[in-house]
Design a protein around this motif. Structure first.
Motif, PDB file in Angstrom:
ATOM      1  N   THR A  37       0.815  -1.207   0.000  1.00 28.05           N
ATOM      2  CA  THR A  37       0.000   0.000   0.000  1.00 28.05           C
ATOM      3  C   THR A  37       0.850   1.260   0.000  1.00 28.05           C
ATOM      4  O   THR A  37       1.972   1.280   0.517  1.00 28.05           O
ATOM      5  CB  THR A  37      -0.932   0.045   1.219  1.00 28.05           C
ATOM      6  N   THR A  51     -10.648  -5.767  -6.473  1.00 24.88           N
ATOM      7  CA  THR A  51      -9.847  -6.433  -5.448  1.00 24.88           C
ATOM      8  C   THR A  51      -8.812  -7.317  -6.121  1.00 24.88           C
ATOM      9  O   THR A  51      -9.136  -8.068  -7.042  1.00 24.88           O
ATOM     10  CB  THR A  51     -10.730  -7.309  -4.539  1.00 24.88           C
ATOM     11  N   TRP A  52      -7.565  -7.193  -5.688  1.00 28.35           N
ATOM     12  CA  TRP A  52      -6.505  -8.077  -6.184  1.00 28.35           C
ATOM     13  C   TRP A  52      -6.599  -9.397  -5.440  1.00 28.35           C
ATOM     14  O   TRP A  52      -6.631  -9.444  -4.228  1.00 28.35           O
ATOM     15  CB  TRP A  52      -5.139  -7.439  -5.945  1.00 28.35           C
ATOM     16  N   THR A  78      -8.980  -2.635  -1.012  1.00 28.96           N
ATOM     17  CA  THR A  78      -8.238  -1.891  -2.030  1.00 28.96           C
ATOM     18  C   THR A  78      -7.914  -0.472  -1.601  1.00 28.96           C
ATOM     19  O   THR A  78      -6.844   0.046  -1.893  1.00 28.96           O
ATOM     20  CB  THR A  78      -9.037  -1.876  -3.345  1.00 28.96           C
ATOM     21  N   SER A  79      -8.826   0.186  -0.893  1.00 26.15           N
ATOM     22  CA  SER A  79      -8.575   1.554  -0.453  1.00 26.15           C
ATOM     23  C   SER A  79      -9.148   1.768   0.941  1.00 26.15           C
ATOM     24  O   SER A  79     -10.221   1.273   1.269  1.00 26.15           O
ATOM     25  CB  SER A  79      -9.173   2.567  -1.440  1.00 26.15           C
ATOM     26  N   TYR A 128      -3.924   2.955  -0.512  1.00 20.75           N
ATOM     27  CA  TYR A 128      -4.445   2.147  -1.617  1.00 20.75           C
ATOM     28  C   TYR A 128      -3.478   1.038  -2.012  1.00 20.75           C
ATOM     29  O   TYR A 128      -2.271   1.112  -1.778  1.00 20.75           O
ATOM     30  CB  TYR A 128      -4.725   3.035  -2.830  1.00 20.75           C
ATOM     31  N   ASP A 129      -4.045  -0.002  -2.595  1.00 21.81           N
ATOM     32  CA  ASP A 129      -3.286  -1.132  -3.111  1.00 21.81           C
ATOM     33  C   ASP A 129      -2.604  -0.688  -4.410  1.00 21.81           C
ATOM     34  O   ASP A 129      -3.270  -0.469  -5.428  1.00 21.81           O
ATOM     35  CB  ASP A 129      -4.221  -2.310  -3.359  1.00 21.81           C
ATOM     36  N   LEU A 155      -3.216  -2.086  -7.981  1.00 19.27           N
ATOM     37  CA  LEU A 155      -4.439  -1.784  -8.716  1.00 19.27           C
ATOM     38  C   LEU A 155      -4.529  -0.343  -9.201  1.00 19.27           C
ATOM     39  O   LEU A 155      -5.282  -0.055 -10.132  1.00 19.27           O
ATOM     40  CB  LEU A 155      -5.659  -2.082  -7.830  1.00 19.27           C
TER      41      LEU A 155
END
Length: 259
Positions: free
Chosen positions: A33, A79-80, A198-199, A218-219, A222
């Motif tokens: 992140t 989503t990863w 993700t966030s 955040y990721d 992505l």
């Protein structure tokens, strides 16, 4: 505030109140992140907010405004996923989770309240649900989380892994597409909020110049910094357009009831 932890020195067991937090941090470590922030002027909105007959909190406002952005930008609903192979899952709607601090069994706990598609609800509806999470009986509103926290660590981690690696749709309904955590009400801010969605959105107190530091962690797999910077700018615009309009409508209703 007094703590329930023993005062003597020596080894003590991890209290049940910290179990789920430790689980979230465990899975957070696996997500690369980054965090970006933007100073957003909020003094005018705060003036509107405090004049209302029924309280509308900042978490309710940010939940709705960020979810509104997610409705426009699918990447905020992605989503990863690594299992069974690396791929991206995109959900149709957004689910927000809010960190709720509660005093329970003479200790400080963190629980998480879920909101499906907050952008489709009114601020008053969101606030009503937030109040239930903040003031309702813990055994009722957070029953499943209490049960999970009571299990041994290996059992909890197995359940978490299963939830995080289920089908994308079921994962979203259990963990959300984004989360919100803030300590602005206590005069502080979180610089890099942890989480495994993700966030993660957070905001600080309004300073003497009328600005609040709003941060999105955040990721990075992505999205990139330019994308997040643009979303922060859009978030500011959302707050001062549709959110402001709804607060003005509520203010008008407040004045009518007072008259």
């Amino acid at each position: 505030m007094a703590s329930s932890l023993p005062s003597q020195s020596g080894r003590i067991p991890v209290p049940q109140s910290r179990a789920l937090v430790s689980d979230i941090l465990h899975f957070h470590q696996r997500i690369p992140t980054c965090a970006q922030d933007r100073l957003i002027p909020l003094a005018d909105l705060d003036e509107l907010r405090v004049r209302l007959r029924n309280r509308i909190s900042w978490p309710a406002i940010f939940l709705k405004s960020f979810s509104g952005l997610a409705a426009q930008h699918p990447r905020l609903r992605q989503t990863w996923r690594n299992w069974p192979w690396p791929h991206i899952y995109q959900h149709e709607t957004s689910w927000g989770t809010v960190a709720i601090s509660r005093r329970f069994r003479d200790d400080d706990w963190l629980f998480w309240g879920q909101f499906e598609s907050p952008e489709r609800s009114s601020l008053e509806e969101i606030q009503t649900k937030l109040d239930r999470f903040s003031n309702g009986h813990v055994e009722e509103v957070f029953r499943k989380q209490l049960l999970l926290s009571s299990l041994p660590r290996f059992a909890r981690r197995l359940i978490w892994w299963w939830q995080l690696n289920l089908t994308g749709e079921k994962r979203v309904k259990r963990t959300g597409t984004f989360s919100l955590s803030s300590v602005a009400g206590r005069g502080a801010e979180i610089q890099h909020p942890p989480g495994f969605v993700t966030s993660v959105l957070t905001f600080g107190p309004i300073n003497s110049e009328g600005n609040s530091r709003v941060t999105i962690a955040y990721d990075h797999r992505l999205m990139d910094g330019a994308f997040v910077a643009e979303r922060l700018a859009e978030l500011e615009a959302e707050l001062h357009s549709s959110i402001r309009a709804e607060l003005l409508t509520l203010q008008t209703l407040t004045f009518r009831k007072a008259g």
